[in-house]
Design an enzyme around this catalytic site. Sequence first.
Site, mmCIF file in Angstrom:
data_model
loop_
_atom_site.group_PDB
_atom_site.id
_atom_site.type_symbol
_atom_site.label_atom_id
_atom_site.label_comp_id
_atom_site.label_asym_id
_atom_site.label_seq_id
_atom_site.Cartn_x
_atom_site.Cartn_y
_atom_site.Cartn_z
ATOM 1 N N CYS A 212 43.975 38.929 40.887
ATOM 2 C CA CYS A 212 43.973 38.310 39.561
ATOM 3 C C CYS A 212 44.573 36.913 39.696
ATOM 4 O O CYS A 212 44.494 36.309 40.772
ATOM 5 C CB CYS A 212 44.690 39.172 38.527
ATOM 6 S SG CYS A 212 46.474 39.330 38.748
ATOM 7 N N ARG B 102 47.589 42.302 36.221
ATOM 8 C CA ARG B 102 46.379 43.104 36.399
ATOM 9 C C ARG B 102 46.156 43.595 37.822
ATOM 10 O O ARG B 102 45.928 44.790 38.040
ATOM 11 C CB ARG B 102 45.158 42.289 35.939
ATOM 12 C CG ARG B 102 45.125 42.022 34.461
ATOM 13 C CD ARG B 102 44.048 41.024 34.078
ATOM 14 N NE ARG B 102 44.398 39.664 34.533
ATOM 15 C CZ ARG B 102 43.601 38.612 34.410
ATOM 16 N NH1 ARG B 102 42.390 38.755 33.885
ATOM 17 N NH2 ARG B 102 44.003 37.420 34.810
ATOM 18 N N ASP C 255 28.431 62.677 42.280
ATOM 19 C CA ASP C 255 29.268 62.824 43.476
ATOM 20 C C ASP C 255 28.429 63.097 44.720
ATOM 21 O O ASP C 255 28.661 62.523 45.787
ATOM 22 C CB ASP C 255 30.262 63.980 43.292
ATOM 23 C CG ASP C 255 31.325 63.681 42.235
ATOM 24 O OD1 ASP C 255 31.244 62.624 41.586
ATOM 25 O OD2 ASP C 255 32.222 64.528 42.057
#
Length: 199
Positions: free
Chosen positions: A10, A16, A120
């Site tokens: 960031c 963040r 998945d």
Amino acid sequence: MAEFSVLTVCTGNICRSPLAEQILRARLADVNALEFASAGTYAGEGDAMTPQASALSTRFGGAPEAHRARYLTEQIVGASDLVFAMARSHRREIVELVPRKVGVTFTLREFARLSAGVPDAEVAAVAERGGNVRAGLAEVVAFVASRKGQIGPPATTEDDDVIDPYRRSDATYERSADQLVPAAEEVARVLRIAALANP
């Protein structure tokens, strides 16, 4: 031993990107093949996280106490296998710094948006094509990148960014976390499956 390094980026590396790093590390603590780091494009070396970001990290299972900000360098980017920017402006800076990383640099929310619809089993099947952990993870990253053409852009470009809460209200921190945390959880899902597909 870690085989695949993930970097979050960031601006100041105090809100963040460390929050994303710490959530990913917490969710994937049992996956030894992965290592996590963060840095900032305008970081003050050694700065601690803001109290609000630190509290959010603790709430979501992170360990913020030891974090110290690092300034993003060509070397840090170059050593990373996968790079998550917190906003499109950071992604631009990362790719300008190390152009060869363009294919493995996403915003966190962009990667989550592109991978969200993939079951998945499909993630695992893609990873198995690699034949080993590192190559399998690289296969999955390339696969997610290839979905840009299918999925298309977000409704608004800001949907791929995590809002910067620095020096803003507690409500802004909460809004930032509401964008960041679900994206980090989705990234963790994909990385876990990819890393464990080639035992």
